[in-house]
Design an enzyme around this catalytic site. Structure first.
Site, short mmCIF file in Angstrom:
data_model
loop_
_atom_site.label_atom_id
_atom_site.label_comp_id
_atom_site.label_asym_id
_atom_site.label_seq_id
_atom_site.Cartn_x
_atom_site.Cartn_y
_atom_site.Cartn_z
N HIS A 114 9.84 -113.53 2.20
CA HIS A 114 10.67 -114.68 2.57
C HIS A 114 11.82 -114.34 3.51
O HIS A 114 12.32 -115.20 4.24
CB HIS A 114 11.19 -115.40 1.32
CG HIS A 114 12.36 -114.76 0.64
ND1 HIS A 114 12.22 -113.75 -0.30
CD2 HIS A 114 13.70 -114.98 0.75
CE1 HIS A 114 13.41 -113.40 -0.74
NE2 HIS A 114 14.33 -114.12 -0.11
N GLU A 150 13.61 -113.68 9.02
CA GLU A 150 15.04 -113.98 9.18
C GLU A 150 15.88 -112.72 9.37
O GLU A 150 16.85 -112.72 10.14
CB GLU A 150 15.53 -114.76 7.97
CG GLU A 150 16.98 -115.22 8.07
CD GLU A 150 17.37 -116.13 6.91
OE1 GLU A 150 18.50 -116.01 6.44
OE2 GLU A 150 16.53 -116.95 6.50
N ASP A 151 15.52 -111.64 8.68
CA ASP A 151 16.41 -110.47 8.63
C ASP A 151 15.85 -109.18 9.20
O ASP A 151 16.51 -108.15 9.15
CB ASP A 151 16.84 -110.22 7.17
CG ASP A 151 17.71 -111.35 6.63
OD1 ASP A 151 18.44 -111.96 7.42
OD2 ASP A 151 17.64 -111.62 5.42
N ASP A 209 15.32 -117.41 -5.25
CA ASP A 209 16.21 -116.70 -4.34
C ASP A 209 17.67 -116.96 -4.69
O ASP A 209 18.49 -116.03 -4.78
CB ASP A 209 15.92 -117.16 -2.91
CG ASP A 209 16.85 -116.53 -1.88
OD1 ASP A 209 16.89 -115.29 -1.80
OD2 ASP A 209 17.53 -117.27 -1.15
#
Length: 412
Positions: free
Chosen positions: A88, A92-93, A149
């Site tokens: 997940h 994004e990271d 999360d």
């Protein structure tokens, strides 16, 4: 009792993310292989990242922990949902792009990851506002990932204040997370109750009844065999949170090693035994955080406990570990030998392209020599793994050509 009915937008999202999903039939071997493949991918993608906590925990502990919350606390063991948890934060990271996720894991996983990924080109406050806005219309799968999360992050933040954070900033995070979670309600009463209990302790809500609606009865696929593997990965990640491979600060987090060993066992040795995969990830946790063999047996069963006990060396010295394993090489079980061979493959592959901080050239050469001697003592265990090791020994000048086995390989 509150009732939550899906809006037209929610119904479309539900159809998009569940169409064809629940009719999948995959055998256990493929399920375990796909999960371990995904776990290894996520671990390598996040290998250079750390969490913001005081201990600078390896970042991979977070997606593993989110998957653990889904399986252990939400009671859902759907392969694709768990893979979505592991992946997940990759887009994004990390440098991983969504096209890579789509190519390697398919449209379903890519759509899920894309849905829970913030657009980093936007200002931070705008991204936070959009999470609140999009929460209610998120797909069921995205809501589950977001709930787990947020629960993980809230617990983490409650344990310790990240470096550079003030109490005011922590309070602001609690209040923002509460707004997001309000839009996610009606999907899993178990997680929502845990979040409600947390928010009660922070004075954000008082007593209230859970929402019951059309989303909390989704017939998630049940891949129960993954539950123990996730629990093993979570325990190993937690126990190894302060360690680096080769005890070198410039190396990957230690947890990447047992994950890679499990990956080699499924991908190259083609062994899909749950007990073996759990033992592969747990063989170095005994002694860490006071974990004992008895703890392992209680949590994962006698077969895993016996296998972990075989592999324990009870020493931190690399040379001593090799000596202990050499002395008992011939008495080890087949699966213990396979785990050791897979471990040697992972370590040697990394050492071929990486120089651990604090290691001299002599230390590196000694490691390959010790590994060669140990693997020679384990000969005729698994031809495919031994062929891969032979290629490593040839590259290091320890052999001139692959040795042809004169004995039949061991069988289970």
């Amino acid at each position: 009792m509150q009732d939550k009915r899906m809006t037209e937008t929610e119904e479309k999202a539900y159809e998009k993310f569940t169409l064809g999903y629940f009719v999948k039939e995959v055998n256990n071997e493929a399920i375990q292989k796909d999960f371990i493949w995904c776990l290894n991918f996520a671990a390598e993608a996040h290998k250079d990242q750390k969490r913001k906590d005081i201990e600078c925990t390896p970042y991979i502990n977070h997606p593993i922990g989110v998957a653990y919350i889904i399986s252990e606390e939400a009671g859902i063991t759907s392969l694709d949902l768990l893979r979505g948890c592991l992946l997940h934060d990759t887009v994004e990271d990390t440098s991983v792009v969504i096209d890579v996720i789509r190519a390697r894991f398919g449209d379903y996983i890519a759509n899920l990851v894309e849905e829970v990924t913030d657009d980093k080109s936007l200002p931070k406050q705008k991204r936070k506002d959009l999470q609140v806005i999009h929460a209610r219309t998120s797909s069921p799968q995205a809501k589950m990932v977001k709930l787990a999360d947020k629960l993980y992050n809230l617990r983490d933040l409650d344990r310790s204040l990240p470096k550079g954070w003030t109490e005011e900033r922590r309070r602001e995070y609690y209040e923002w997370a509460f707004q997001v979670c309000e839009g996610l309600r009606g999907i899993n009463p178990k997680l929502e109750e845990k979040l409600d209990n947390f928010f009660k302790t922070k004075g954000l809500i008082t007593e209230r009844e859970p929402i019951e609606g059309p989303l909390d009865s989704i017939p998630w696929p049940d891949h129960e065999e993954l539950k123990l593997i996730i629990a093993a990965a979570n325990l190993a990640a937690r126990n190894h949170r302060r360690r680096f491979l080769f005890d070198a600060p410039n190396s990957v987090p230690y947890i990447n090693h047992p994950i890679s060993v499990a990956f080699i066992i499924t991908e190259e040795a083609e062994i899909y035994d749950t007990s073996v995969l759990c033992a592969a990830m747990l063989c170095d946790v005994v002694g860490e955080d006071n974990t004992t063999i008895e703890d392992i047996e209680e949590m994962f069963g006698r077969d895993v406990g016996i296998l972990v006990a075989e592999l324990c060396s009870h020493t931190s010295s690399t040379e001593d570990k090799f000596k202990i394993q050499m002395n008992k090489a011939h008495s080890l079980s087949y699966h213990a030998k396979v785990i050791i061979l897979a471990g040697m493959i992972d370590n040697c592959r990394r050492l071929e392209v990486f120089e651990p901080q604090g290691w001299s050239q002599q230390m590196r050469e000694n490691y390959f020599k010790w590994a060669f001697q140990l693997c020679t003592a384990l000969a005729n265990t698994h031809p495919q793994l031994e062929l891969e090791l032979d290629n490593i020994w040839i590259g290091q000048g320890l052999k001139k050509f692959p040795m042809q086995s004169k004995e039949e390989p061991q069988c289970i």
